[in-house]
Design a protein around this motif. Structure first.
Motif, PDB file in Angstrom:
ATOM      1  N   VAL A  72       0.823  -1.005   0.014  1.00 49.40           N
ATOM      2  CA  VAL A  72      -0.178  -0.038   0.039  1.00 49.40           C
ATOM      3  C   VAL A  72       1.017   1.237  -0.024  1.00 49.40           C
ATOM      4  CG1 VAL A  72      -1.616   1.303   1.232  1.00 49.40           C
ATOM      5  CG2 VAL A  72      -2.098  -0.931   1.095  1.00 49.40           C
ATOM      6  N   ALA A  73       1.981   1.243   0.801  1.00 48.04           N
ATOM      7  CA  ALA A  73       2.889   2.225   0.984  1.00 48.04           C
ATOM      8  C   ALA A  73       3.319   2.595  -0.640  1.00 48.04           C
ATOM      9  CB  ALA A  73       4.013   2.171   2.038  1.00 48.04           C
ATOM     10  N   SER A  74       3.792   1.609  -1.136  1.00 51.56           N
ATOM     11  CA  SER A  74       4.559   1.942  -2.546  1.00 51.56           C
ATOM     12  C   SER A  74       3.523   2.289  -3.463  1.00 51.56           C
ATOM     13  CB  SER A  74       5.481   0.568  -2.821  1.00 51.56           C
ATOM     14  OG  SER A  74       4.416  -0.351  -3.104  1.00 51.56           O
ATOM     15  N   VAL A  75       2.228   1.816  -3.309  1.00 53.48           N
ATOM     16  CA  VAL A  75       1.339   2.200  -4.377  1.00 53.48           C
ATOM     17  C   VAL A  75       0.880   3.657  -4.180  1.00 53.48           C
ATOM     18  CG1 VAL A  75      -0.884   1.890  -5.327  1.00 53.48           C
ATOM     19  CG2 VAL A  75       0.451  -0.075  -4.710  1.00 53.48           C
ATOM     20  N   PHE A  76       0.862   4.175  -2.869  1.00 48.12           N
ATOM     21  CA  PHE A  76       0.528   5.480  -2.560  1.00 48.12           C
ATOM     22  C   PHE A  76       1.538   6.624  -3.226  1.00 48.12           C
ATOM     23  CE2 PHE A  76       0.297   9.088   0.487  1.00 48.12           C
ATOM     24  CZ  PHE A  76      -0.874   9.634   0.178  1.00 48.12           C
ATOM     25  N   SER A  77       2.653   6.154  -2.594  1.00 45.89           N
ATOM     26  CA  SER A  77       3.766   6.942  -3.093  1.00 45.89           C
ATOM     27  C   SER A  77       4.227   7.013  -4.510  1.00 45.89           C
ATOM     28  CB  SER A  77       5.056   6.492  -2.300  1.00 45.89           C
ATOM     29  OG  SER A  77       5.075   6.666  -0.962  1.00 45.89           O
ATOM     30  N   GLY A  78       4.124   5.893  -5.032  1.00 43.09           N
ATOM     31  CA  GLY A  78       4.146   5.942  -6.653  1.00 43.09           C
ATOM     32  C   GLY A  78       3.095   6.683  -7.278  1.00 43.09           C
ATOM     33  N   PHE A  79       1.876   6.526  -6.852  1.00 43.32           N
ATOM     34  CA  PHE A  79       0.601   7.286  -7.470  1.00 43.32           C
ATOM     35  C   PHE A  79       1.043   9.078  -7.335  1.00 43.32           C
ATOM     36  CE2 PHE A  79      -3.396   9.638  -6.873  1.00 43.32           C
ATOM     37  CZ  PHE A  79      -3.870   9.251  -8.293  1.00 43.32           C
ATOM     38  N   SER A 117       6.888   1.311  -9.714  1.00 43.59           N
ATOM     39  CA  SER A 117       6.657   1.226  -8.162  1.00 43.59           C
ATOM     40  C   SER A 117       5.270   0.871  -7.446  1.00 43.59           C
ATOM     41  CB  SER A 117       7.177   2.416  -7.381  1.00 43.59           C
ATOM     42  OG  SER A 117       8.549   2.952  -7.880  1.00 43.59           O
ATOM     43  N   MET A 118       4.413   1.326  -8.457  1.00 45.18           N
ATOM     44  CA  MET A 118       2.905   1.168  -7.984  1.00 45.18           C
ATOM     45  C   MET A 118       2.510  -0.426  -8.234  1.00 45.18           C
ATOM     46  SD  MET A 118       1.056   4.303  -9.761  1.00 45.18           S
ATOM     47  CE  MET A 118      -0.587   3.943  -9.315  1.00 45.18           C
ATOM     48  N   PHE A 119       3.102  -1.073  -9.286  1.00 46.98           N
ATOM     49  CA  PHE A 119       2.582  -2.269  -9.892  1.00 46.98           C
ATOM     50  C   PHE A 119       3.609  -3.278 -10.025  1.00 46.98           C
ATOM     51  CE2 PHE A 119      -0.140   0.906 -12.024  1.00 46.98           C
ATOM     52  CZ  PHE A 119      -1.541   0.715 -11.352  1.00 46.98           C
ATOM     53  N   GLY A 120       4.822  -3.045  -9.367  1.00 42.23           N
ATOM     54  CA  GLY A 120       5.946  -3.871  -9.390  1.00 42.23           C
ATOM     55  C   GLY A 120       5.606  -5.083  -8.415  1.00 42.23           C
ATOM     56  N   LYS A 179       9.659   2.184   0.815  1.00 44.37           N
ATOM     57  CA  LYS A 179       8.764   2.020  -0.136  1.00 44.37           C
ATOM     58  C   LYS A 179       7.890   3.571  -0.036  1.00 44.37           C
ATOM     59  CE  LYS A 179       8.329  -2.077  -0.983  1.00 44.37           C
ATOM     60  NZ  LYS A 179       7.919  -2.714  -2.299  1.00 44.37           N
ATOM     61  N   ILE A 180       8.053   4.557   0.929  1.00 46.45           N
ATOM     62  CA  ILE A 180       7.508   5.891   0.924  1.00 46.45           C
ATOM     63  C   ILE A 180       8.402   6.874   0.220  1.00 46.45           C
ATOM     64  CG2 ILE A 180       6.890   7.790   2.493  1.00 46.45           C
ATOM     65  CD1 ILE A 180       6.048   5.354   4.483  1.00 46.45           C
ATOM     66  N   THR A 181       9.547   6.941   0.475  1.00 49.36           N
ATOM     67  CA  THR A 181      10.339   8.013  -0.131  1.00 49.36           C
ATOM     68  C   THR A 181      11.143   7.653  -1.487  1.00 49.36           C
ATOM     69  OG1 THR A 181      12.548   6.926   1.101  1.00 49.36           O
ATOM     70  CG2 THR A 181      11.182   8.603   2.078  1.00 49.36           C
TER      71      THR A 181
END
Length: 390
Positions: free
Chosen positions: A19-26, A69-72, A282-284
């Motif tokens: 979830v963190a990577s999807v949010f940051s990637g978005f 990053s979002m869908f990896g 995952k966030i930064t």
């Protein structure tokens, strides 16, 4: 082998990382897309400048990197992480895109070099665009591509274990050579490829940025002190604000990669710390595009705040105007736009020197001030060109 064996985190922790990577990637995807939209809305003017061409290349690459990053996580081989539904081929594709995404970080060194050459070395824009910019694009694009293809051919693009949910340069299965009954079937030379990637990209970029910004900072301070003697009210706060604009891109780069660097030195058995560091990664790490967007619109927001018609408008409304109403931002005075960009104190300092020359009557004062003005005149053209590129 289940994903419990391949990862050091439980189901809940893995879901949080996804979830963190999807949010940051978005967020990064939106930020980079807006930068591209703003530049293309006035591409004849903006793409005529080195600054915008570098930023445009960064944003295009970051769009694809943000999507990765979002869908990896879904491209990781099935069973090796929460939500994974891919295979070896999709993992290698994602890992290659991850490696190409490091070009965004390398372009930060290109920006630092551009600022240094424009403001400190006093190189004209034509010189930079002819001799320096092609090298910047070549290195930032070819080097990651070469390492990525090498890792692909060497079968070294595999699921990560420490961060998890992404594919990059690593061994496979993730715990091979740690367990007696598990042998490595892919990525036997992953460590050598990873080390070359770090020494060939990471270390030079970090050192280059620090050196370029340090030299530029010393130059700014020296110029500031040289004019304070002839000014009754030195605009030190104004100079700091201008120089912060240059440093923000660099700060964004360090913030993006600092936790990835920390993660390299954590022992694999430090499960609690690994999770929190992995969460920060995952966030930064995917946020480079969002950081760039925030820094890119900052001077425009300040310029609009100076106008009565925008003074009381909400921040998000100003952002909307910048994105959708190009003419409103173009109506701003060129001087206000320049005052919000890099090192505007140079222009005000030069003007102040001329003013002081008219006021002072003594021959000694006039001679001293004239010498200071002549020393600054050589770099005046290149400074104005760099400032105008905003």
């Amino acid at each position: 082998m289940t994903y419990h064996d391949a990862s050091i985190y439980d189901n809940t922790q893995q879901a949080i990382l996804v979830v963190a990577s999807v949010f940051s990637g978005f967020l990064s995807l939106i930020g980079s897309s807006i930068i591209v939209r703003i530049i293309l809305s006035d591409f004849k003017n903006k793409l005529a400048h080195v600054y915008h061409r570098i930023l445009f290349a960064m944003s295009i690459i970051d769009i694809f990197s943000s999507l990765n990053s979002m869908f990896g996580f879904s491209m990781v081989p099935r069973g090796y992480f929460w939500g994974a539904a891919g295979n070896t081929l999709t993992c290698s594709m994602s890992g290659l895109m991850f490696e190409l995404g490091t070009s965004v970080g390398m372009y930060n060194l290109g920006l630092s070099l551009y600022y240094y050459l424009s403001l400190r070395a006093k190189k004209k824009q034509r010189f930079i665009s002819t001799y320096v910019e092609p090298i910047i694009h070549f290195v930032c694009l070819i080097l990651p591509l070469t390492i990525g293809v090498w890792a692909w051919v060497s079968e070294a693009l595999n699921p990560l274990r420490g961060v998890g949910g992404w594919c990059y340069i690593y061994k496979f299965p993730p715990r091979c050579n740690e367990l007696e009954d598990v042998e490595c079937t892919r990525g036997s030379n992953w460590f050598a490829i990873g080390a070359i990637s770090m020494l060939g990209k990471g270390v030079p970029v970090w050192l280059g940025i620090v050196i370029a910004m340090t030299l530029l900072w010393r130059y700014v301070r020296a110029q500031e002190k040289s004019v304070e003697r002839y000014r009754s009210h030195p605009e030190t706060a104004r100079t700091r604000q201008a120089f912060h604009q240059a440093l923000m891109y660099i700060f964004a780069y360090f913030l993006t990669y600092i936790f990835s660097l920390v993660n390299l030195f954590l022992p694999s058995d430090a499960i609690v710390w690994n999770f929190y560091v992995a969460l920060m990664v995952k966030i930064t790490l995917p946020l480079q595009g969002f950081f760039n967007f925030s820094i890119y619109i900052r001077p425009r927001i300040f310029s609009m705040r100076e106008r009565n018609e925008y003074k009381d408008k909400p921040f998000l409304e100003l952002v909307y105007i910048i994105i959708t109403r190009r003419r409103d931002t173009k109506r701003m005075g060129r001087r206000r736009q320049r005052d919000s960009f890099i090192l505007p104190a140079f222009q005000s300092s030069i003007s102040s020197l001329h003013f002081q020359m008219n006021k002072r009557t003594s021959k000694h004062s006039i001679t001293s001030i004239t010498s200071k003005t002549s020393a600054m005149h050589e770099g005046r053209t290149s400074i104005r060109s760099a400032i105008a590129e905003i």
